[in-house]
Scaffold this active site. Structure first.
Site, PDB file in Angstrom:
ATOM      1  N   ARG A 318      97.834  10.660 -20.672  1.00 45.49           N
ATOM      2  CA  ARG A 318      96.967   9.674 -21.310  1.00 45.49           C
ATOM      3  C   ARG A 318      95.912   9.112 -20.358  1.00 45.49           C
ATOM      4  O   ARG A 318      94.789   8.814 -20.779  1.00 45.49           O
ATOM      5  CB  ARG A 318      97.805   8.538 -21.900  1.00 45.49           C
ATOM      6  CG  ARG A 318      98.567   8.970 -23.135  1.00 45.49           C
ATOM      7  CD  ARG A 318      99.283   7.815 -23.805  1.00 45.49           C
ATOM      8  NE  ARG A 318      99.867   8.247 -25.072  1.00 45.49           N
ATOM      9  CZ  ARG A 318     100.449   7.429 -25.933  1.00 45.49           C
ATOM     10  NH1 ARG A 318     100.543   6.139 -25.676  1.00 45.49           N
ATOM     11  NH2 ARG A 318     100.940   7.891 -27.072  1.00 45.49           N
ATOM     12  N   GLY A 468     105.328   7.990 -26.687  1.00 44.96           N
ATOM     13  CA  GLY A 468     106.657   8.007 -27.273  1.00 44.96           C
ATOM     14  C   GLY A 468     107.714   7.326 -26.426  1.00 44.96           C
ATOM     15  O   GLY A 468     108.826   7.070 -26.894  1.00 44.96           O
TER      16      GLY A 468
END
Length: 489
Positions: A318, A468
């Protein structure tokens, strides 16, 4: 802060007795003089996933008199609007040909965070996450049968809820909490955490302001548990640690992730770590307001710039995605999906994307050329990019670097495009905790009577959080905190 007649100053200010100051904001206040309006065993700050998981776990392990305080008028915090993917190794992965284990999950979490996380906390997370998944299922949360890889997860271990975003968790756990006798108050804004002495002794309770504007002092016989989230919506606080982020939008509920409870804990001696580790996710580009979501599942999309060309593997870390998008013209990318890929998005995201068609944040067309013209993307390059990507899918080797298990052709009309700018998403830094989620002070000692769970903590994700892992974090450590409280920790 408003004055209160209940809290009187000690002998050093005897001449002005009656003038009130909160303990954390006026370290010389005498906590023994507080008139407690209410006494409970545990008071929990925040009703997101961390707070509700802690409350339910503690209650089912025998803890009575639990109070949850939520400053907003509704429950859920950022968990309610999260994508909701839960990372854990799972025996069902073998049925899909996926090799995984708690050890691999820990290894990837540590490496993905540049080894800046606390390994003990990471292993506590990965070794207990599957049991937490089963615990949630027992409570009534339903997960989709196929295990996938959510955006930024780096491995296919992401479990998606059946329905809409993270609100499934909140619905199930709030109902469970009420069944177990947990008291939940909304519009109850915590303004102070009260410790025996400014920087020593036990945390005794807290002060909150109710919806009538009245201060209420709550004594917590066992513990105060801070589950108030991060500070991603606090522009000044986040840009203090990373000045690049001042003008960005945020994916967070702007009223939830404001960081004041974190500051309160610092005021009474809590140590912090990793405050400059701040994650961004695709969201509203500069000047836009609606966040469409076609990016959560990298196997179902590619990303391009205005030039119609891919610029990074869509299943990258990310922080790598953040830096790549911020380097694009107008700091803006586009997600490209076909109609089948769109159908695999969570139902809540599908609704957002349909709304985007009306607001000009998403586009749909029967051909890629028409789609590109609507979105302002170079049509010729977009067609060529998708053709090359599809060839890579057929060959099992993507020229853009996406991993083979995340390759799926983009071919079923109508085709979709949606804005993907960068928005502040998650603050990995926060208070230091141990494996019992007890908060640690600046001298490495436990602050008695104070726990913290979720995004308000630091040390679990390091410099970069895997997609997640946040959902796994809040529920796993929330469940474990309930057990710790029942055991007198």
């Amino acid at each position: 802060m408003s004055l209160s007649r209940r809290l009187f100053l000690g002998s050093t200010l005897a001449g002005v007795a009656g003038t009130a100051l909160s303990t954390a904001h006026a370290g010389f206040a005498d906590s023994k003089q507080i008139h407690w309006d209410k006494t409970v065993n545990v008071v929990i700050i925040g009703s997101g996933g961390a707070g509700l998981a802690t409350a339910v776990s503690a209650a089912e392990h025998g803890v009575k008199d639990i109070l949850v305080l939520e400053k907003l008028a509704f429950l859920g915090g950022n968990t309610a609007i999260a994508t909701g993917a839960f990372n854990t190794s799972d025996p069902k992965q073998k049925e899909q040909g996926i090799k995984d284990s708690p050890e691999l999950h820990a290894e990837q979490t540590l490496k993905g965070g540049d080894f800046r996380a606390n390994p003990t906390l990471v292993h506590e997370l990965t070794e207990n996450s599957y049991e937490t998944l089963r615990w949630l299922e027992e409570k009534g949360v339903r997960f989709q049968p196929k295990i996938l890889q959510v955006y930024g997860a780096l491995w296919p271990r992401s479990h998606a809820t059946e329905a809409s975003k993270g609100s499934d968790y909140i619905r199930v756990l709030s109902n469970e909490a009420k069944k177990l006798g947990v008291e939940i108050l909304t519009q109850a804004r915590v303004v102070d955490i009260i410790r025996e002495k400014p920087l020593s002794g036990r945390v005794l309770g807290l002060e909150y302001v109710n919806k009538e504007g009245k201060s209420v002092f709550v004594r917590a016989l066992k513990a105060v548990v801070a589950c108030a989230g991060g500070f991603g919506a606090n522009r000044e606080m986040r840009s203090l640690h990373d000045p690049r982020l001042y003008n960005l939008t945020t994916t967070n509920n702007p009223a939830a992730s404001t960081g004041e409870v974190l500051t309160m804990m610092q005021d009474i001696g809590a140590d912090v770590t990793g405050m400059d580790h701040i994650q961004c996710n695709p969201g509203c580009p500069p000047g836009r307001k609606l966040r469409v979501n076609m990016f959560s599942w990298p196997q179902n999309m590619i990303m391009v710039g205005f030039d119609g060309k891919r610029f990074i593997a869509e299943d990258s870390r990310r922080d790598q995605m953040r830096d790549a998008i911020l380097a694009l013209p107008k700091q803006t990318a586009f997600c490209i999906q076909d109609d089948y890929g769109q159908s695999l998005n969570n139902t809540g995201h599908q609704k957002d994307n349909l709304k985007g068609l009306e607001t000009g944040d998403a586009w749909r067309a029967d051909t890629l050329e028409e789609l590109a013209k609507k979105a302002g993307i170079d049509p010729q390059n977009l067609v060529k990019t998708v053709e090359e990507y599809n060839k890579g899918c057929d060959a099992g080797k993507d020229p853009g670097g996406k991993k083979p298990h995340n390759l799926r052709r983009i071919e079923k009309a109508p085709f979709w495009a949606g804005y993907a700018g960068m928005s502040v998403h998650h603050t990995m830094g926060g208070v230091v905790i141990n494996t019992d989620t007890q908060v640690i002070d600046r001298h490495g000692k436990v602050i008695p009577g104070l726990h913290a769970v979720g995004e308000i903590t630091g040390g679990i994700h390091g410099s970069n959080r895997l997609g997640g892992n946040a959902i796994a974090d809040v529920f796993t450590f929330g469940r474990l905190t309930g057990i710790a409280l029942a055991n007198g920790k």
